[in-house]
Scaffold this motif. Structure first.
Motif, PDB file in Angstrom:
ATOM      1  N   GLN B  59     -19.922  15.699   0.650  1.00 27.28           N
ATOM      2  CA  GLN B  59     -20.967  15.843   1.660  1.00 27.28           C
ATOM      3  C   GLN B  59     -20.701  14.946   2.871  1.00 27.28           C
ATOM      4  N   ALA B  60     -20.140  13.761   2.625  1.00 27.67           N
ATOM      5  CA  ALA B  60     -19.853  12.847   3.738  1.00 27.67           C
ATOM      6  C   ALA B  60     -18.739  13.384   4.632  1.00 27.67           C
ATOM      7  N   ALA B  61     -17.942  14.305   4.095  1.00 26.52           N
ATOM      8  CA  ALA B  61     -16.867  14.900   4.899  1.00 26.52           C
ATOM      9  C   ALA B  61     -17.381  16.042   5.753  1.00 26.52           C
ATOM     10  N   SER B  62     -18.622  16.431   5.552  1.00 24.45           N
ATOM     11  CA  SER B  62     -19.098  17.652   6.195  1.00 24.45           C
ATOM     12  C   SER B  62     -20.335  17.445   7.066  1.00 24.45           C
ATOM     13  N   TRP B  63     -21.377  16.844   6.525  1.00 27.58           N
ATOM     14  CA  TRP B  63     -22.652  16.790   7.231  1.00 27.58           C
ATOM     15  C   TRP B  63     -22.665  15.909   8.491  1.00 27.58           C
ATOM     16  N   PRO B  64     -21.990  14.768   8.512  1.00 26.12           N
ATOM     17  CA  PRO B  64     -22.153  13.874   9.671  1.00 26.12           C
ATOM     18  C   PRO B  64     -21.780  14.519  11.008  1.00 26.12           C
ATOM     19  N   THR B  65     -20.870  15.489  10.995  1.00 19.76           N
ATOM     20  CA  THR B  65     -20.446  16.112  12.256  1.00 19.76           C
ATOM     21  C   THR B  65     -21.223  17.381  12.575  1.00 19.76           C
ATOM     22  N   GLN B  66     -22.182  17.735  11.718  1.00 18.81           N
ATOM     23  CA  GLN B  66     -22.938  18.973  11.959  1.00 18.81           C
ATOM     24  C   GLN B  66     -24.275  18.664  12.621  1.00 18.81           C
ATOM     25  N   THR B  67     -24.833  19.662  13.291  1.00 17.56           N
ATOM     26  CA  THR B  67     -26.065  19.437  14.059  1.00 17.56           C
ATOM     27  C   THR B  67     -27.188  20.385  13.648  1.00 17.56           C
ATOM     28  N   SER B  68     -26.989  21.155  12.582  1.00 16.38           N
ATOM     29  CA  SER B  68     -28.064  22.038  12.116  1.00 16.38           C
ATOM     30  C   SER B  68     -29.255  21.199  11.658  1.00 16.38           C
ATOM     31  N   GLU B  69     -30.399  21.851  11.469  1.00 10.64           N
ATOM     32  CA  GLU B  69     -31.567  21.099  11.003  1.00 10.64           C
ATOM     33  C   GLU B  69     -31.296  20.503   9.624  1.00 10.64           C
ATOM     34  N   MET B  70     -30.626  21.279   8.769  1.00 14.61           N
ATOM     35  CA  MET B  70     -30.353  20.722   7.448  1.00 14.61           C
ATOM     36  C   MET B  70     -29.465  19.486   7.557  1.00 14.61           C
ATOM     37  N   ALA B  71     -28.444  19.555   8.402  1.00 12.22           N
ATOM     38  CA  ALA B  71     -27.556  18.396   8.579  1.00 12.22           C
ATOM     39  C   ALA B  71     -28.336  17.202   9.118  1.00 12.22           C
ATOM     40  N   THR B  72     -29.197  17.438  10.110  1.00 13.54           N
ATOM     41  CA  THR B  72     -29.969  16.347  10.690  1.00 13.54           C
ATOM     42  C   THR B  72     -30.852  15.682   9.636  1.00 13.54           C
ATOM     43  N   LEU B  73     -31.461  16.511   8.787  1.00 20.03           N
ATOM     44  CA  LEU B  73     -32.329  15.970   7.739  1.00 20.03           C
ATOM     45  C   LEU B  73     -31.515  15.168   6.717  1.00 20.03           C
ATOM     46  N   LEU B  74     -30.381  15.724   6.287  1.00 16.90           N
ATOM     47  CA  LEU B  74     -29.550  15.025   5.293  1.00 16.90           C
ATOM     48  C   LEU B  74     -28.979  13.737   5.879  1.00 16.90           C
ATOM     49  N   ASN B  75     -28.546  13.805   7.123  1.00 13.36           N
ATOM     50  CA  ASN B  75     -27.996  12.596   7.757  1.00 13.36           C
ATOM     51  C   ASN B  75     -29.062  11.506   7.885  1.00 13.36           C
ATOM     52  N   GLY B  76     -30.315  11.926   8.060  1.00 10.95           N
ATOM     53  CA  GLY B  76     -31.385  10.959   8.239  1.00 10.95           C
ATOM     54  C   GLY B  76     -31.884  10.330   6.956  1.00 10.95           C
ATOM     55  N   CYS B  77     -31.672  10.990   5.836  1.00 18.55           N
ATOM     56  CA  CYS B  77     -32.150  10.446   4.550  1.00 18.55           C
ATOM     57  C   CYS B  77     -31.362   9.202   4.155  1.00 18.55           C
ATOM     58  N   ASP B  78     -31.997   8.334   3.373  1.00 14.17           N
ATOM     59  CA  ASP B  78     -31.263   7.254   2.709  1.00 14.17           C
ATOM     60  C   ASP B  78     -30.418   7.876   1.600  1.00 14.17           C
ATOM     61  N   LYS B  79     -29.157   7.453   1.523  1.00 16.77           N
ATOM     62  CA  LYS B  79     -28.292   7.926   0.454  1.00 16.77           C
ATOM     63  C   LYS B  79     -27.910   6.750  -0.439  1.00 16.77           C
TER      64      LYS B  79
END
Lengths: 182, 182
Positions: B59-79
């Motif tokens: 997931q760290a290889a994929s979400w940080p560079t995406q701008t969809s709403e799902m990506a924004t939400l996942l990037n914003g969560c505490d992991k």
């Protein structure tokens, strides 16, 4: 044409029995409405039951001496028993099938009659799914996880894509799912 | 108190991925309404995600560079990433947990916040179920059978009895089931 319907209780993790054949997990969430549904199914929809050796021996030791409606319906159905080791069958209306399951089932489907059902026996169920011989899966998923046991599906040649036909939720939390091959 | 919610796609035979981690089987029956439900869940119900090493790296290889709403939400969560071998984490809002999972989760649950979710990683999911640390299972059962793969549940110390909270059927035939320990 008659359908081959696999109707079984499964756990949430896909087992039809525990490692030693245990089916006690189904009792906690077996709903009276599910029992009624099974009886209606046996009364109206099917007249032939396919059984493997183990399921036959278990059921033949129990149903013939019972007088409940379910017993009467099961005793009245034709039973086709797939076994290469059994010699004779005591349960009434039962006969041995020693040849190829696909040919046997093709022959049964060409005969007139109601649907054909598989209601027990992990090995036979696995084998018929693997051969693509099941026309409909009627699986009641119980709210329990075993972690290991006898799986309903095993060693498929390829993923089996299904389509959902219907669901029905029982008060106990068991959920019946009817699927057909997609 | 915050709940730990395991939210995953599973096959009818209880796998979360194929033998080599394949998750393509979920795409055929992934419903737009299911995607919307996941986004609402991330937006409203959870603020912390638990990840194992493999799921983190994927997931760290994929979400940080995406701008969809799902990506924004996942990037914003505490992991919170359970790993004994990773040294540093690149994904923002992520931190390593190298100690005992039960203690880490007990600590998280005592902190204020929204619910805590596990959305991927068979090994972590198996481990948390085995330890009895999951408060709610949100499992979307897809109409497909793999025959083998990575099971959601493995090596439980005892059968896990659940109660069904709700179901929701999607047009594709996937069915979401919410369960809690009975």
């Amino acid at each position: 044409m008659r359908k081959v319907i696999l109707g079984m209780n499964v756990t949430l993790d896909g087992y039809v029995a525990g490692p030693n054949g245990e089916i006690d997990w189904a009792f906690r969430t077996m709903d009276p409405a599910q029992m009624e549904r099974i009886i209606e199914y046996l009364r109206n929809d099917v007249d032939t039951i396919l059984l493997g050796r183990v399921a036959y021996l278990q059921q033949a030791a129990s149903w013939p001496t019972q007088t409940s409606e379910m017993a009467t319906l099961l005793n009245g159905c034709d039973k086709v028993v797939f076994s290469k080791t059994l010699d004779t069958l005591e349960w009434n209306n039962s006969r041995l099938a020693t040849g190829d399951a696909a040919e046997e089932i093709a022959r049964l489907k060409q005969q007139p009659g109601k649907n054909i059902t598989v209601t027990g026996g992990a090995t036979l169920a696995q084998s018929l799914s693997r051969l693509g011989l099941i026309d409909e899966y009627n699986l009641t998923i119980h709210p329990v996880v075993l972690g290991n046991g006898m799986p309903l599906f095993k060693d498929l040649p390829a993923p089996l894509n299904l389509k959902l036909v219907s669901t029905r939720t029982f008060d106990t939390g068991a959920v019946a799912h009817i699927y057909q091959p997609a």
